[in-house]
Design a protein around this motif. Structure first.
Motif, PDB file in Angstrom:
ATOM      1  N   SER A   1      30.826  39.789 -44.503  1.00 52.00           N
ATOM      2  CA  SER A   1      30.082  40.965 -44.107  1.00 52.00           C
ATOM      3  C   SER A   1      28.853  41.134 -44.969  1.00 52.00           C
ATOM      4  O   SER A   1      28.701  40.492 -46.003  1.00 52.00           O
ATOM      5  N   VAL A   2      27.982  42.024 -44.555  1.00 50.73           N
ATOM      6  CA  VAL A   2      26.727  42.220 -45.278  1.00 50.73           C
ATOM      7  C   VAL A   2      26.989  42.813 -46.656  1.00 50.73           C
ATOM      8  O   VAL A   2      26.309  42.508 -47.617  1.00 50.73           O
ATOM      9  N   THR A   3      28.001  43.670 -46.767  1.00 48.69           N
ATOM     10  CA  THR A   3      28.294  44.313 -48.029  1.00 48.69           C
ATOM     11  C   THR A   3      29.174  43.479 -48.924  1.00 48.69           C
ATOM     12  O   THR A   3      29.485  43.872 -50.035  1.00 48.69           O
TER      13      THR A   3
ATOM     14  N   ILE B   1      23.761  38.361 -41.160  1.00 43.13           N
ATOM     15  CA  ILE B   1      23.641  39.776 -40.809  1.00 43.13           C
ATOM     16  C   ILE B   1      24.226  40.054 -39.427  1.00 43.13           C
ATOM     17  O   ILE B   1      25.127  40.898 -39.272  1.00 43.13           O
ATOM     18  N   THR B   2      23.722  39.326 -38.424  1.00 43.24           N
ATOM     19  CA  THR B   2      24.108  39.625 -37.044  1.00 43.24           C
ATOM     20  C   THR B   2      25.594  39.383 -36.798  1.00 43.24           C
ATOM     21  O   THR B   2      26.308  40.272 -36.311  1.00 43.24           O
TER      22      THR B   2
ATOM     23  N   LEU C   1      17.606  45.902 -42.132  1.00 40.17           N
ATOM     24  CA  LEU C   1      18.348  44.794 -42.731  1.00 40.17           C
ATOM     25  C   LEU C   1      17.603  43.474 -42.521  1.00 40.17           C
ATOM     26  O   LEU C   1      17.527  42.646 -43.436  1.00 40.17           O
TER      27      LEU C   1
ATOM     28  N   PRO D   1      28.309  38.966 -38.853  1.00 38.96           N
ATOM     29  CA  PRO D   1      29.270  39.868 -39.513  1.00 38.96           C
ATOM     30  C   PRO D   1      29.292  41.275 -38.928  1.00 38.96           C
ATOM     31  O   PRO D   1      30.356  41.872 -38.791  1.00 38.96           O
ATOM     32  N   LEU D   2      28.124  41.815 -38.576  1.00 34.26           N
ATOM     33  CA  LEU D   2      28.087  43.158 -38.019  1.00 34.26           C
ATOM     34  C   LEU D   2      28.559  43.210 -36.569  1.00 34.26           C
ATOM     35  O   LEU D   2      28.825  44.294 -36.041  1.00 34.26           O
TER      36      LEU D   2
ATOM     37  N   ILE E   1      22.070  47.346 -34.510  1.00 29.76           N
ATOM     38  CA  ILE E   1      21.944  46.932 -35.916  1.00 29.76           C
ATOM     39  C   ILE E   1      20.598  47.412 -36.462  1.00 29.76           C
ATOM     40  O   ILE E   1      19.556  47.171 -35.835  1.00 29.76           O
TER      41      ILE E   1
ATOM     42  N   LYS F   1      31.333  41.739 -35.623  1.00 28.41           N
ATOM     43  CA  LYS F   1      32.761  41.421 -35.627  1.00 28.41           C
ATOM     44  C   LYS F   1      33.572  42.268 -34.638  1.00 28.41           C
ATOM     45  O   LYS F   1      34.342  41.721 -33.839  1.00 28.41           O
TER      46      LYS F   1
END
Length: 326
Positions: free
Chosen positions: A321-323, A227-228, A209, A230-231, A205, A233
């Motif tokens: 998610s982050v986005t 952040i952590t 971020l 969701p990424l 990651i 997944k």
């Protein structure tokens, strides 16, 4: 010296004809060579994986006594009998109960441990190697040790309960207590393995971020969940599927845990008999009904597929998610 004035360079057509075999070979290589490279895996999988799977289903359609020569075709009679078999459903409940008690804490502990190991710690490499030690330890040895720790009279856990004035727990005779004991054993053995998988994904990651989130005032807990997680997944889905496959096929741990009291039945009253143990009991000693045991194996396969699909759907809803897109 003779000079050949009539020597001419090859024409475009001649050069094209000369290159034609190489062009065809190059096209053939690019089109078919990938299939040749992956073919050994599929050949071996077909021989040692797919064929036994299909053959097991064929066996499940027969009254297949291992000690007999002829095997009677009975169709779906074995599956019909299983639907009304109380011992089979008892093993299904045991399997799902131990699975839930072991997988959920295991994933949460692995995430927490991976997040801890991802920080700037002294001797990080030593700690990362240490968390893998339970996984490389013999399953039988782990089961024997935990069986002693959860002993009724001389076990450490009942001794600790006695110190605080609580009554001892029948870890091997109480159904739910045996679930908790076996789940603890599974968690101890596999949490470190999953933590290293999560740690490898966390290190991929981008640090930008976290720095941006810190500038915006997000604390460590907020960064972890926003952040952590969701990424992670895809990695969480992978770990959950692997844990599902392993957790629903428990055999050694519950069998060794009840080594002194009807091990293949998971205790005197089948307190922790899993589906794999029930399959073994019917396919081999004492029943030797391989057709019935094969039917149990196929229903276990279906249960693993269903539970894995449910887990994937649940994980996809986790955290966002982050986005802002799922």
């Amino acid at each position: 010296m003779t000079v050949h004035l009539d020597a001419r360079p090859p024409t475009v057509e001649a050069r094209a004809q000369a290159r034609a075999p190489r062009v065809r070979f190059s096209r053939f290589d690019m089109k078919y060579s990938p299939y040749l490279y992956v073919a050994p895996f599929f050949v071996l999988f077909g021989i040692f994986g797919l064929y036994p799977l299909v053959y097991t289903f064929w066996v499940s359609l027969h009254d297949w006594d291992l000690l007999a020569v002829d095997h009677e075709f009975v169709g779906l009679a074995n599956y019909t009998a299983l639907m009304g078999d109380t011992d089979f459903w008892h093993s299904v409940v045991n399997t799902l109960g131990i699975f839930v008690l072991s997988t959920v804490p295991q994933m949460l502990l692995a995430l927490w441990l991976a997040n801890l190991l991802n920080r700037q710690l002294r001797a990080r490499t030593t700690f990362r190697m240490a968390v893998l030690i339970p996984n490389i330890t013999s399953t039988a040895a782990v089961a024997i040790v935990f069986s002693a720790l959860f002993g009724q009279q001389f076990g450490m856990f009942n001794w600790m309960l006695d110190l605080v004035g609580l009554d001892p727990i029948g870890w091997k005779t109480n159904r739910y207590a045996s679930w908790a004991a076996i789940a603890t054993m599974v968690d101890w053995r596999w949490t470190g393995y999953n933590a290293l998988i999560f740690l490898a994904a966390m290190q991929a990651i981008p640090r930008d971020l976290y720095e941006s989130a810190a500038i915006d005032g997000a604390r460590s807990a907020r960064q972890f969940w926003s952040i952590t997680v969701p990424l992670l997944k895809p990695t969480i889905i992978f770990a959950v599927i692997i844990s599902t496959i392993g957790g629903l096929q428990l055999f050694t741990e519950p069998r060794m845990f009840h080594a002194g009291t009807n091990p293949i039945r998971g205790g005197p009253l089948r307190e922790s008999q899993t589906m794999t143990m029930y399959m073994f009991e019917n396919a081999f000693a004492p029943h030797f009904n391989f057709g019935y045991g094969s039917a149990v194996a196929w229903l276990l396969f279906a249960l693993i597929a269903i539970v894995a699909l449910i887990n994937v759907l649940l994980i996809r809803k986790l955290g966002g998610s982050v986005t802002g897109e799922d």
